[in-house]
Write an enzyme that holds these catalytic residues in place. Structure first.
Site, mmCIF file in Angstrom:
data_model
loop_
_atom_site.group_PDB
_atom_site.id
_atom_site.type_symbol
_atom_site.label_atom_id
_atom_site.label_comp_id
_atom_site.label_asym_id
_atom_site.label_seq_id
_atom_site.Cartn_x
_atom_site.Cartn_y
_atom_site.Cartn_z
ATOM 1 N N ARG A 19 0.874 -1.159 0.070
ATOM 2 C CA ARG A 19 0.106 -0.052 0.188
ATOM 3 C C ARG A 19 0.916 1.220 -0.064
ATOM 4 O O ARG A 19 2.083 1.328 0.335
ATOM 5 C CB ARG A 19 -1.033 0.054 1.075
ATOM 6 C CG ARG A 19 -2.140 -0.929 1.425
ATOM 7 C CD ARG A 19 -2.912 -0.934 2.386
ATOM 8 N NE ARG A 19 -4.018 -1.798 2.559
ATOM 9 C CZ ARG A 19 -4.006 -3.039 2.810
ATOM 10 N NH1 ARG A 19 -2.877 -3.492 3.400
ATOM 11 N NH2 ARG A 19 -4.959 -3.722 2.834
ATOM 12 N N GLU A 98 18.435 6.196 14.207
ATOM 13 C CA GLU A 98 16.992 6.420 13.857
ATOM 14 C C GLU A 98 16.798 6.464 12.261
ATOM 15 O O GLU A 98 17.474 7.319 11.570
ATOM 16 C CB GLU A 98 16.499 7.680 14.733
ATOM 17 C CG GLU A 98 14.854 8.000 14.242
ATOM 18 C CD GLU A 98 14.533 9.169 14.663
ATOM 19 O OE1 GLU A 98 14.977 9.780 15.808
ATOM 20 O OE2 GLU A 98 13.274 9.684 14.109
ATOM 21 N N HIS A 100 14.283 6.497 8.542
ATOM 22 C CA HIS A 100 13.045 6.497 8.088
ATOM 23 C C HIS A 100 13.009 6.352 6.576
ATOM 24 O O HIS A 100 13.996 6.955 6.057
ATOM 25 C CB HIS A 100 12.194 7.861 8.412
ATOM 26 C CG HIS A 100 11.887 8.125 9.917
ATOM 27 N ND1 HIS A 100 10.876 7.166 10.633
ATOM 28 C CD2 HIS A 100 12.757 8.849 10.784
ATOM 29 C CE1 HIS A 100 11.150 7.738 12.062
ATOM 30 N NE2 HIS A 100 12.075 8.443 12.091
ATOM 31 N N SER A 102 10.635 7.409 4.294
ATOM 32 C CA SER A 102 10.258 9.019 3.796
ATOM 33 C C SER A 102 10.982 10.117 4.629
ATOM 34 O O SER A 102 11.569 9.765 5.760
ATOM 35 C CB SER A 102 8.823 8.925 4.184
ATOM 36 O OG SER A 102 8.484 9.189 5.504
ATOM 37 N N ARG A 111 4.805 14.635 12.078
ATOM 38 C CA ARG A 111 5.979 13.809 11.841
ATOM 39 C C ARG A 111 7.321 14.508 12.055
ATOM 40 O O ARG A 111 8.327 13.842 12.015
ATOM 41 C CB ARG A 111 5.844 13.308 10.445
ATOM 42 C CG ARG A 111 4.478 12.355 10.107
ATOM 43 C CD ARG A 111 4.640 11.720 8.714
ATOM 44 N NE ARG A 111 3.286 11.355 8.482
ATOM 45 C CZ ARG A 111 2.820 10.330 8.796
ATOM 46 N NH1 ARG A 111 3.409 9.327 9.610
ATOM 47 N NH2 ARG A 111 1.531 10.016 8.278
#
Ligand code: CA2
Length: 146
Positions: A19, A98, A100, A102, A111
């Site tokens: 998705r 950390e 991500h 995106s 965010r």
């Protein structure tokens, strides 16, 4: 020093590739895992790769990384909400990157705040699955922890 790096993934990342490809790309979490194993082998790391949708289980996985060379952590939405994860990262004493997929700073304002960044060794975001590869390379470049 341990050569094990724990790559830990938070909620909904099991849906990767199924998705929202416009935001997260077409790669599945299995593809990300394969990438981490390949990069880990090149860097001399043994990779432990885990995903959970549960905050408490993610705390347990962070605690289980005690003594490891490092953690690459994509805590997903818990990044923006969880004091418990922040406390776990601070308590375990393992250099934590950390990551991500995106660029969270190009997205919604909620965010932009991370409870984890202040206790992480560094933060990488916006490079898709390469964010994980860059996280592993960052750990490889750190001086040994006592
Ligand atoms: O960009 C990232 O890696 C995030 O950690 C992903 C989280 C999001 O809450 C963070 O703000 C940024 C969301 C992971 C959900 O992943 C999905 C993948 C496919 C379909 C739906 C959700």
């Amino acid at each position: 020093m341990s050569d094990t790096v724990h790559v830990l993934n938070g909620p909904n990342l099991n849906l990767l590739g199924t998705r929202e490809p416009g935001i997260y790309g077409a790669a599945t979490l299995a593809d990300v895992e394969a990438l981490c194993h390949a990069e880990g082998a090149a860097l001399g790391f043994a990779i432990v790769f885990r995903q959970t949708n549960s905050e408490g289980a993610l705390v347990d996985l962070i605690q289980a990384a005690r003594g490891a060379r490092g953690i690459v952590l994509n805590a997903a939405a818990y990044t923006h909400t969880s004091v418990a994860l922040r406390d776990a990262v601070a308590a375990v004493g393992v250099p934590t990157i950390e990551v991500h997929l995106s660029n969270v700073f190009a997205r919604e304002a909620f965010r932009h705040h991370s409870f984890l960044s202040p206790v992480a060794r560094g933060v990488i975001c916006g490079f898709g699955p390469q964010s994980y590869v860059l996280g592993l390379r960052a750990l490889a470049g750190l001086p040994p922890t006592p």
